[in-house]
Design a protein around this motif. Structure first.
Motif, mmCIF file in Angstrom:
data_model
loop_
_atom_site.group_PDB
_atom_site.id
_atom_site.type_symbol
_atom_site.label_atom_id
_atom_site.label_comp_id
_atom_site.label_asym_id
_atom_site.label_seq_id
_atom_site.Cartn_x
_atom_site.Cartn_y
_atom_site.Cartn_z
ATOM 1 N N PRO A 138 0.808 -1.173 -0.044
ATOM 2 C CA PRO A 138 0.079 -0.020 -0.024
ATOM 3 C C PRO A 138 0.746 1.293 -0.029
ATOM 4 O O PRO A 138 1.968 1.090 0.603
ATOM 5 C CB PRO A 138 -0.782 -0.179 1.426
ATOM 6 C CG PRO A 138 -0.018 -0.922 2.154
ATOM 7 C CD PRO A 138 0.824 -1.789 1.449
ATOM 8 N N SER A 146 -6.124 4.910 2.756
ATOM 9 C CA SER A 146 -6.302 3.769 2.413
ATOM 10 C C SER A 146 -5.294 2.803 3.448
ATOM 11 O O SER A 146 -5.355 1.445 3.426
ATOM 12 C CB SER A 146 -6.056 3.265 0.962
ATOM 13 O OG SER A 146 -4.717 3.307 0.781
ATOM 14 N N LEU A 190 -2.920 -1.784 4.892
ATOM 15 C CA LEU A 190 -4.361 -1.591 4.342
ATOM 16 C C LEU A 190 -5.206 -1.322 5.583
ATOM 17 O O LEU A 190 -5.375 -1.979 6.243
ATOM 18 C CB LEU A 190 -4.645 -2.528 3.292
ATOM 19 C CG LEU A 190 -3.946 -2.731 2.106
ATOM 20 C CD1 LEU A 190 -4.455 -3.749 1.263
ATOM 21 C CD2 LEU A 190 -4.003 -1.437 1.312
ATOM 22 N N LYS A 193 -11.436 -1.089 4.741
ATOM 23 C CA LYS A 193 -12.075 -0.732 3.260
ATOM 24 C C LYS A 193 -11.164 -1.025 2.167
ATOM 25 O O LYS A 193 -11.705 -1.562 1.277
ATOM 26 C CB LYS A 193 -12.581 0.738 3.364
ATOM 27 C CG LYS A 193 -13.011 1.336 1.917
ATOM 28 C CD LYS A 193 -14.638 0.478 1.798
ATOM 29 C CE LYS A 193 -15.119 1.395 0.739
ATOM 30 N NZ LYS A 193 -14.427 1.386 -0.657
ATOM 31 N N ALA A 194 -10.063 -0.493 2.388
ATOM 32 C CA ALA A 194 -8.912 -0.588 1.083
ATOM 33 C C ALA A 194 -8.837 -2.203 0.838
ATOM 34 O O ALA A 194 -8.854 -2.978 -0.535
ATOM 35 C CB ALA A 194 -7.718 -0.091 1.360
ATOM 36 N N CYS A 196 -4.141 -6.321 6.045
ATOM 37 C CA CYS A 196 -4.615 -5.302 6.435
ATOM 38 C C CYS A 196 -4.607 -5.404 7.784
ATOM 39 O O CYS A 196 -4.538 -6.659 8.626
ATOM 40 C CB CYS A 196 -6.084 -4.949 6.018
ATOM 41 S SG CYS A 196 -7.386 -5.858 6.819
#
Length: 224
Positions: free
Chosen positions: A3, A8, A16, A19-20, A83
């Protein structure tokens, strides 16, 4: 899938955001469906993270999160998406990865983290490794829809924590409930009622019972 800084990414870990990650997951699923290539998802949680914060302080807890985030990036490689799902929970998307491959990868990560020492600044105490629990779900064997894979990976993580933590658990086919002559009608009815009460699959409850049995007697005892 590294990322770039911005809205994001999570401010602390650089991973991340949820959402991203969800958007990337949608893209990966489309590639999976188009080429019929495998895809795996792992849901990871740090065991007893609150105790780390209480014992060593929140700055130390942040250091643990940042370190695990870095290890997850290395673990997944350049094609993976990682994430910070929330708090001390992480998700890693592993494109073109079979369920068995994902299990070996995350199991090695789990084992390595138990031996990774943390020497916190301004603190004489050292944390000799952390325990993590993880669940794994894979497409197409565990489903092809995002909602289905998220639900199953969440259930797998729950079982990892419910059976003693510090484990990696795979998702499974909820339809594969062995309703054979090994079970009485009364047992099957009780199982069905319990599944409704717990809002869980019958196979999930049977798997939990088997895990408890193995933990109680040990694999060697059962194999005799």
């Amino acid at each position: 899938m590294i990322p770039t800084p911005g809205s994001s990414t999570d401010k602390l870990t650089g991973l991340l955001t949820r959402k991203a990650f969800s958007d990337l997951f949608d893209e990966a699923l489309e590639i999976h469906k188009a080429g019929d290539v495998p895809l795996s998802l792992a849901f990871i949680d740090i065991d007893h993270f609150m105790q780390i914060n209480e014992t060593y302080g929140h700055a130390a807890g942040d250091e643990v999160l940042v370190t695990l985030a870095s290890v997850l990036r290395e673990c997944g490689g350049s094609n993976a998406a990682v994430c910070r799902y929330g708090g001390d929970e992480f998700m890693i998307l592993l494109p073109d990865t079979e369920r068995e491959q994902a299990f070996l990868l995350i199991e090695k990560l789990r084992s390595d983290m138990t031996q990774r020492a943390f020497d916190f600044k301004n603190d004489q105490e050292q944390l000799d490794g952390i325990s993590i629990s993880a669940g794994i779900a894979s497409a197409p064997i565990d489903g092809r829809l995002k909602s289905e894979l998220f639900r199953k990976v969440d259930q797998a993580l729950y079982r990892a924590k419910a059976t003693g933590r510090g484990k990696v658990r795979l998702a499974y086919d909820e339809r594969m409930v062995p309703k054979t002559s090994h079970y009485t009608q009364t047992q099957l009815e009780r199982l069905s009622n319990l599944a409704v009460e717990r809002q869980a699959g019958e196979a999930e409850l049977l798997r939990e019972a088997l895990d408890d049995l193995i933990a109680k007697y040990g694999v060697n005892e059962i194999e005799r």
